[in-house]
Design a protein around this motif. Structure first.
Motif, short mmCIF file in Angstrom:
data_model
loop_
_atom_site.label_atom_id
_atom_site.label_comp_id
_atom_site.label_asym_id
_atom_site.label_seq_id
_atom_site.Cartn_x
_atom_site.Cartn_y
_atom_site.Cartn_z
N ARG A 78 33.53 21.99 42.86
CA ARG A 78 32.26 21.91 42.15
C ARG A 78 31.27 22.95 42.66
N LEU A 79 31.39 23.34 43.94
CA LEU A 79 30.46 24.31 44.51
C LEU A 79 30.85 25.74 44.17
N LEU A 80 32.15 26.04 44.29
CA LEU A 80 32.60 27.40 44.04
C LEU A 80 32.68 27.68 42.54
N ALA A 81 32.71 28.96 42.18
CA ALA A 81 32.69 29.37 40.78
C ALA A 81 33.87 28.77 40.02
N ASP A 82 33.62 28.36 38.78
CA ASP A 82 34.65 27.83 37.88
C ASP A 82 35.35 29.01 37.22
N THR A 83 36.65 29.18 37.49
CA THR A 83 37.41 30.32 36.97
C THR A 83 38.23 29.97 35.73
N THR A 84 37.99 28.81 35.13
CA THR A 84 38.76 28.40 33.95
C THR A 84 38.74 29.44 32.83
N PRO A 85 37.61 30.09 32.53
CA PRO A 85 37.63 31.08 31.43
C PRO A 85 38.61 32.23 31.64
N LEU A 86 38.99 32.51 32.88
CA LEU A 86 39.91 33.62 33.13
C LEU A 86 41.33 33.34 32.66
N ARG A 87 41.60 32.10 32.25
CA ARG A 87 42.92 31.79 31.70
C ARG A 87 43.10 32.40 30.31
N GLU A 88 41.99 32.75 29.65
CA GLU A 88 42.08 33.39 28.34
C GLU A 88 42.32 34.88 28.56
N PRO A 89 43.45 35.43 28.08
CA PRO A 89 43.83 36.81 28.45
C PRO A 89 42.84 37.88 28.03
N HIS A 90 42.24 37.76 26.84
CA HIS A 90 41.30 38.79 26.39
C HIS A 90 40.03 38.78 27.24
N PHE A 91 39.52 37.59 27.53
CA PHE A 91 38.35 37.51 28.40
C PHE A 91 38.70 38.04 29.79
N ARG A 92 39.89 37.71 30.28
CA ARG A 92 40.29 38.15 31.62
C ARG A 92 40.36 39.67 31.71
N ARG A 93 40.89 40.33 30.66
CA ARG A 93 40.96 41.80 30.68
C ARG A 93 39.56 42.41 30.72
N LEU A 94 38.66 41.89 29.88
CA LEU A 94 37.29 42.40 29.90
C LEU A 94 36.65 42.20 31.27
N TRP A 95 36.89 41.05 31.86
CA TRP A 95 36.29 40.72 33.16
C TRP A 95 36.83 41.63 34.26
N VAL A 96 38.14 41.82 34.30
CA VAL A 96 38.75 42.66 35.33
C VAL A 96 38.31 44.12 35.16
N ALA A 97 38.29 44.61 33.92
CA ALA A 97 37.84 45.99 33.68
C ALA A 97 36.39 46.16 34.13
N GLY A 98 35.60 45.10 33.94
CA GLY A 98 34.20 45.17 34.34
C GLY A 98 34.01 45.37 35.83
N ILE A 99 34.96 44.91 36.63
CA ILE A 99 34.82 45.03 38.09
C ILE A 99 34.69 46.49 38.50
N VAL A 100 35.50 47.36 37.90
CA VAL A 100 35.41 48.78 38.27
C VAL A 100 34.34 49.52 37.46
N THR A 101 34.18 49.12 36.20
CA THR A 101 33.23 49.83 35.34
C THR A 101 31.80 49.68 35.83
N VAL A 102 31.44 48.47 36.27
CA VAL A 102 30.04 48.28 36.68
C VAL A 102 29.73 49.02 37.98
#
Length: 433
Positions: free
Chosen positions: A8-32
């Motif tokens: 409950r304290l740490l971030a909820d990573t459930t949305p990363l199970r969706e592959p399209h959202f996960r790709r956008l999120w991972v790409a964002g790590i380097v892009t930002v």
């Protein structure tokens, strides 16, 4: 602490199970990271050319106008165009602009108006790109996962805002400022890859043209949503009066002893807010359980204002001869401000995505990006001009005081914000004001 409480304290990573959202999120790590290199490079280059915080503050003017015009138009475009195609076009535009930034810096043109002009073009592409990206998210994941998804996205953005400025502080003296723009260009290819992997995302509403009428329809709709309107206003108050980033080059140079060409203190100042925001994101597992989200936004913005007061006071007592202690105190206040701002932003994004219909979501996201990105640009102008008159410390601390006063005034004008609540985090729950 038990395993359940940790989850409950740490971030909820459930949305990363969706592959399209996960790709956008991972790409964002380097892009930002690359984007934040440019965030440091532009004001630093302006300061090197002019030696003036007033000119650095002008980046706010040159960024604000395209943000307002293209943010509103871009939101309307996101409601009438395939959002995947629009994201691809604007990502390519951002890449080309970064390449032009590199070319002028590498050629040593030292023309402040050219830098500001390119910055305006970059912000125009950004203003269309961001509302489109935000409007895509509710099409990819269920509504009950939106608070977690927004927190994950903001954590990545803030991670880049730590790594980028710190890298900039190290890289500017070693490989030169121009290289920062080139790195940004290359790293943007990660987001382009993720966007091209998305499915087609055609519009769902009846609006066919992204003209003035469509934009005005968005404002008419917003006028009926008092809670969303209030959430926009409190963020404008926080960013216009309480964002002191235009002062960072001058503070780093005159107060903490950096060379005029930039150094580690400059990088730390730009990174501190984001460091706090990342910590806020890592420990954001409790966010979906907050039902009175409007009250949470108000509390966070008041705390933001108080943090900026503390930052200004620390700067006022510091000097190049006072040692590093007051630098770390100033950074701590910025970090705390970044943490509460991240929480506020996550709630405000969620409120918009839950309340707005998909047909209007792009236009309201356009207004949102005008507020979120435009407010700090207005703050750049205000802080730059104020610092020229009363000094950097007074400008920062005084702005924080005005934030607190302004938030109280907004709550009196829009009491619905304090009453806003959501039901338990389950699919189909109603949202009420």
């Amino acid at each position: 602490m038990t395993g359940g409480r940790k989850r409950r304290l740490l971030a909820d990573t459930t949305p990363l199970r969706e592959p399209h959202f996960r790709r956008l999120w991972v790409a964002g790590i380097v892009t930002v990271v690359g984007a934040q290199l440019s965030v440091v490079a532009v004001p630093q280059q302006v300061y090197e050319i002019t030696r003036s915080s007033g000119y650095v503050g002008l980046t706010g003017v040159f960024g604000l106008v395209p943000l307002v015009v293209f943010g509103l138009w871009g939101g309307a475009l996101a409601d009438v165009m395939d959002r995947r195609r629009l994201m691809a076009i604007t990502t390519i535009g951002l890449s080309v602009t970064s390449l032009l930034f590199w070319a002028q810096a590498a050629a040593g043109m030292d023309n402040v108006w050219l830098v500001l002009g390119l910055f305006a073009v970059q912000q125009a592409f950004f203003a269309v790109n961001q509302p489109t990206r935000a409007a895509i998210i509710p099409r990819l994941i269920p509504g009950e996962q939106l608070p977690a998804a927004n927190s994950l996205n903001m954590t990545v953005v803030q991670f880049g805002a730590i790594a980028g400025p710190l890298l900039a502080g190290v890289l500017i003296p070693t490989i030169g400022l121009a290289s920062l723009y080139l790195i940004d260009t290359v790293l943007l290819m990660a987001t382009l890859w993720a966007v091209l992997a998305l499915p087609a995302l055609p519009p769902t509403g009846h609006t066919k043209k992204a003209g003035l009428g469509a934009v005005l329809d968005g404002f008419r709709y917003l006028s009926t949503q008092k809670v969303l309107l209030a959430s926009f206003v409190v963020d404008i108050v926080a960013m216009v009066f309480g964002m002191p980033r235009a002062l960072f080059p001058q503070i780093a140079n005159e107060t903490f002893g950096d060379p005029v060409t930039g150094g580690i203190a400059l990088g730390l100042l730009f990174a501190a807010m984001s460091a706090g925001a990342v910590l806020g994101g890592v420990f954001s597992g409790w966010l979906p359980g907050v039902r009175y989200q409007g009250r949470a936004v108000v509390v966070c913005i008041v705390l933001w204002g108080l943090a900026m007061v503390g930052f200004g006071v620390a700067v006022g007592f510091a000097s190049p001869d006072s040692g590093p202690v007051l630098l770390w105190v100033a950074l701590a206040f910025l970090a705390f401000g970044g943490a509460v701002d991240m929480i506020s932003a996550a709630f405000r994004s969620t409120m918009l995505q839950q309340v707005a219909t998909d047909e209007m979501r792009g236009r309201l996201q356009g207004v949102f990006i005008v507020v979120v990105a435009g407010g700090p640009r207005m703050g750049d102008v205000l802080h730059g001009a104020t610092a020229a008159a009363v000094g950097t410390a007074a400008a920062a601390a005084g702005g924080g005081i005005l934030v607190v006063v302004g938030v109280v005034a907004v709550c009196l004008a829009f009491p619905a914000l304090l009453r806003y609540r959501v039901g338990p985090a389950r699919t189909g729950d109603s949202v009420s004001a």
